[in-house]
Design an enzyme around this catalytic site. Structure first.
Site, PDB file in Angstrom:
ATOM      1  N   ARG A  78      25.624   1.261 121.143  1.00 43.26           N
ATOM      2  CA  ARG A  78      26.490   0.483 120.249  1.00 43.26           C
ATOM      3  C   ARG A  78      26.150   0.792 118.786  1.00 43.26           C
ATOM      4  O   ARG A  78      26.971   0.614 117.899  1.00 43.26           O
ATOM      5  CB  ARG A  78      26.391  -1.017 120.536  1.00 43.26           C
ATOM      6  CG  ARG A  78      27.282  -1.869 119.642  1.00 43.26           C
ATOM      7  CD  ARG A  78      27.664  -3.228 120.252  1.00 43.26           C
ATOM      8  NE  ARG A  78      26.542  -3.922 120.852  1.00 43.26           N
ATOM      9  CZ  ARG A  78      25.547  -4.523 120.185  1.00 43.26           C
ATOM     10  NH1 ARG A  78      25.551  -4.513 118.860  1.00 43.26           N
ATOM     11  NH2 ARG A  78      24.571  -5.119 120.823  1.00 43.26           N
ATOM     12  N   TYR A 131      51.917   0.904 109.307  1.00 42.86           N
ATOM     13  CA  TYR A 131      51.951   0.943 110.775  1.00 42.86           C
ATOM     14  C   TYR A 131      52.099  -0.484 111.322  1.00 42.86           C
ATOM     15  O   TYR A 131      51.499  -1.414 110.789  1.00 42.86           O
ATOM     16  CB  TYR A 131      50.652   1.596 111.259  1.00 42.86           C
ATOM     17  CG  TYR A 131      50.472   1.556 112.745  1.00 42.86           C
ATOM     18  CD1 TYR A 131      51.239   2.352 113.582  1.00 42.86           C
ATOM     19  CD2 TYR A 131      49.528   0.709 113.318  1.00 42.86           C
ATOM     20  CE1 TYR A 131      51.077   2.300 114.948  1.00 42.86           C
ATOM     21  CE2 TYR A 131      49.354   0.660 114.692  1.00 42.86           C
ATOM     22  CZ  TYR A 131      50.138   1.458 115.500  1.00 42.86           C
ATOM     23  OH  TYR A 131      49.968   1.402 116.852  1.00 42.86           O
ATOM     24  N   ASP A 213      44.845   4.822 104.469  1.00 47.07           N
ATOM     25  CA  ASP A 213      45.127   5.255 105.847  1.00 47.07           C
ATOM     26  C   ASP A 213      45.764   6.638 105.744  1.00 47.07           C
ATOM     27  O   ASP A 213      46.900   6.793 105.291  1.00 47.07           O
ATOM     28  CB  ASP A 213      46.064   4.252 106.537  1.00 47.07           C
ATOM     29  CG  ASP A 213      46.325   4.612 108.009  1.00 47.07           C
ATOM     30  OD1 ASP A 213      46.257   5.804 108.344  1.00 47.07           O
ATOM     31  OD2 ASP A 213      46.614   3.697 108.795  1.00 47.07           O
ATOM     32  N   LYS A 238      45.840  10.256 116.751  1.00 46.92           N
ATOM     33  CA  LYS A 238      46.973  11.078 116.337  1.00 46.92           C
ATOM     34  C   LYS A 238      46.520  12.532 116.128  1.00 46.92           C
ATOM     35  O   LYS A 238      46.102  13.157 117.080  1.00 46.92           O
ATOM     36  CB  LYS A 238      47.617  10.467 115.101  1.00 46.92           C
ATOM     37  CG  LYS A 238      47.829   8.931 115.197  1.00 46.92           C
ATOM     38  CD  LYS A 238      48.761   8.517 116.323  1.00 46.92           C
ATOM     39  CE  LYS A 238      48.716   7.009 116.620  1.00 46.92           C
ATOM     40  NZ  LYS A 238      48.946   6.133 115.483  1.00 46.92           N
TER      41      LYS A 238
HETATM   42  C1  LIG Z   1      48.707   4.782 115.187  1.00 43.83           C
HETATM   43  C2  LIG Z   1      48.375   4.356 113.830  1.00 43.83           C
HETATM   44  C3  LIG Z   1      47.404   3.364 113.595  1.00 43.83           C
HETATM   45  C4  LIG Z   1      46.695   2.643 114.713  1.00 43.83           C
HETATM   46  O1  LIG Z   1      45.861   3.482 115.439  1.00 43.83           O
HETATM   47  P1  LIG Z   1      45.458   3.255 116.976  1.00 43.83           P
HETATM   48  O2  LIG Z   1      44.587   4.419 117.271  1.00 43.83           O
HETATM   49  O3  LIG Z   1      46.715   3.213 117.779  1.00 43.83           O
HETATM   50  O4  LIG Z   1      44.730   1.939 117.046  1.00 43.83           O
HETATM   51  C5  LIG Z   1      47.104   3.060 112.279  1.00 43.83           C
HETATM   52  N1  LIG Z   1      47.738   3.662 111.251  1.00 43.83           N
HETATM   53  C6  LIG Z   1      48.678   4.603 111.446  1.00 43.83           C
HETATM   54  C7  LIG Z   1      49.342   5.238 110.265  1.00 43.83           C
HETATM   55  C8  LIG Z   1      49.038   4.977 112.734  1.00 43.83           C
HETATM   56  O5  LIG Z   1      49.994   5.898 112.919  1.00 43.83           O
END
Ligand SMILES: *Cc1c(COP(=O)(O)O)cnc(C)c1O
Length: 424
Positions: A78, A131, A213, A238
């Site tokens: 962890r 998102y 982000d 992604k």
């Molecule tokens: C998919 C996504 C998230 C969330 O990510 P997860 O891995 O699904 O928890 C956050 N920000 C953006 C821009 C995303 O496309």
């Protein structure tokens, strides 16, 4: 440049990140000579002596400073695990960050990072749209902890956000700015440097942290730390993962800030497991190849869409025109337009659904950045939980389709789209 391990250089020259993705941070001799880092599927690690265990814990909980010659050891998965540590070393290279932390999902990275710095009474300023999951966290979860959340339109200058904060009497409470750029799903850009400067100016003695982000363009085509951001966030599900087979998240930044984030990760237990670390290391080896191919194909697909009579509006960074303020931001901030395309068909939901149901090579699925091309309907899928009025204001219309371009042949993808679009 953030400090690198010696193997990050050749004769004193820093090697390019893509050259280091197969080896950086990993010593084969510690793993029976295995070329690939094995999966360290273990929850706990043996200390050589009780004294060693004591000193590892002192460092892990920040009870004393690390001595210059001292290396942090492994304790419990962890807190740390070789698959995450090596992966995190590699991730720092692309963004030129001092430190990285890997999480069980993008949402785990975002929520843990925000909760590391925000306290009741604090204000978080954020770009819109974001998102869908992030939108829910900001609008429905954080307010329950008495964190005030104020949004601004992605393209708006910081002066507008400042006026709004003043009107609300919240200027002094601003603690953090969260930027999602390009925004999901509209591809609207936020000027990172302008907001980072705004954070510095407004913060004064009390630091205002800017977090970005970077899921849509990073880490290849946009590096927010270079534009003054303090933290970079990813859904590694992604592009970084890139094969639609793993859920993960990442946060990067200075040692100082990441120490706080990692402590929160340890206590909230939002870290990724060793299998995820291993899969992401596999993925990083081809990250540049994949993102380059996806972008190249996206340019072809966008060029086709821009000419098709059934397409009302196209949102692709490669199609921005000089004179547009978004074009100026793109030129300063991004080194490529990436592989995400949104467009609106002539008509509404019915026409958009017609196209989505007709596609054969594109899979009808949410998520993005993987090797296979995906198509989805933001208004009723990824952004279904956004307030309907706000959704329209943000430009997420019922006619909008979002495409994530994979590594297929561009002609095949274009033919698939053409057959579907010709029907409306
Ligand atoms: C998919 C996504 C998230 C969330 O990510 P997860 O891995 O699904 O928890 C956050 N920000 C953006 C821009 C995303 O496309």
């Amino acid at each position: 440049m953030a400090e690198r391990k010696p193997e990050g250089y050749l004769e004193g020259r820093p090697l390019h990140p893509e050259s280091l993705m197969m080896s950086y941070g990993y010593k084969p001799a510690l793993s029976q000579g295995a070329v690939k880092c094995p999966i360290f599927q273990t929850s706990t690690f043996v200390f050589k002596t009780a004294e060693e265990g004591k000193s590892f814990f002192e460092l892990a909980y920040g009870l004393r400073r690390q001595r210059p010659d001292e290396e942090m050891g492994l304790i419990y998965s962890r807190l740390n695990n070789p698959d995450l540590e090596i992966l995190e070393d590699r991730l720092t290279l692309w963004d030129d960050a001092e430190a990285a932390a890997t999480f069980a999902s993008g949402m785990a990275a975002i929520s843990t990072t925000l909760l590391s710095f925000l306290r009741p009474g604090d204000v978080l300023l954020h770009s819109e749209p974001v998102y869908g999951g992030t939108d829910f966290l900001l609008k429905h979860v954080l307010p329950q902890f008495e964190i005030r959340v104020v949004g601004f339109a992605a393209g708006a200058p910081p002066e507008e956000a400042e006026t709004r904060l003043r009107q609300l009497g919240l200027t002094d409470r601003l603690k953090m700015i969260l930027i999602e750029t390009p925004a999901n799903p509209t591809n609207a850009l936020v000027d990172i440097a302008a907001y980072a400067a705004f954070a510095q100016r407004l913060g004064g003695d009390q630091r205002v942290i800017t977090a970005v982000d970077n899921t849509f363009l990073g880490p290849l085509w946009q590096q927010p730390l270079k534009h003054g951001a303090d933290l970079v966030l990813y859904s590694a599900t992604k592009y970084i993962g890139g094969h639609s087979d793993v859920i993960a998240g990442v946060c990067l930044g200075s040692n100082e800030l990441m120490t706080q984030v990692k402590l929160m990760r340890t206590i909230m237990g939002t870290m990724a497991g060793p299998q995820t670390g291993w899969l992401l290391m596999r993925s990083l080896e081809t990250l540049k190849l994949r993102m380059t191919a996806q972008m190249k194909t996206a340019r072809h697909v966008a060029a086709f869409l821009s000419e098709h009579p059934a397409v009302e509006r196209l949102h692709y960074l490669g199609c921005l025109k000089p004179g547009d303020s978004q074009y100026e931001v793109f030129q300063r901030q991004c080194s490529g337009p990436g592989g995400m395309i949104s467009f609106e068909v002539k008509g509404g939901e019915r026409e958009a659904f017609r196209v989505l149901n007709e596609l054969k090579l594109f899979h009808l699925a949410v998520s993005l950045g993987g090797t296979e091309s995906l198509a989805e309907h933001p208004a009723t899928m990824t952004h279904a939980d956004v307030d309907p009025e706000e959704r329209i204001e943000m430009g997420i219309t019922p006619a909008m389709i979002r495409l994530s371009i994979g590594v297929e042949n561009p002609e095949d993808l274009i033919d698939d789209l053409k057959l579907a679009l010709d029907l409306i």
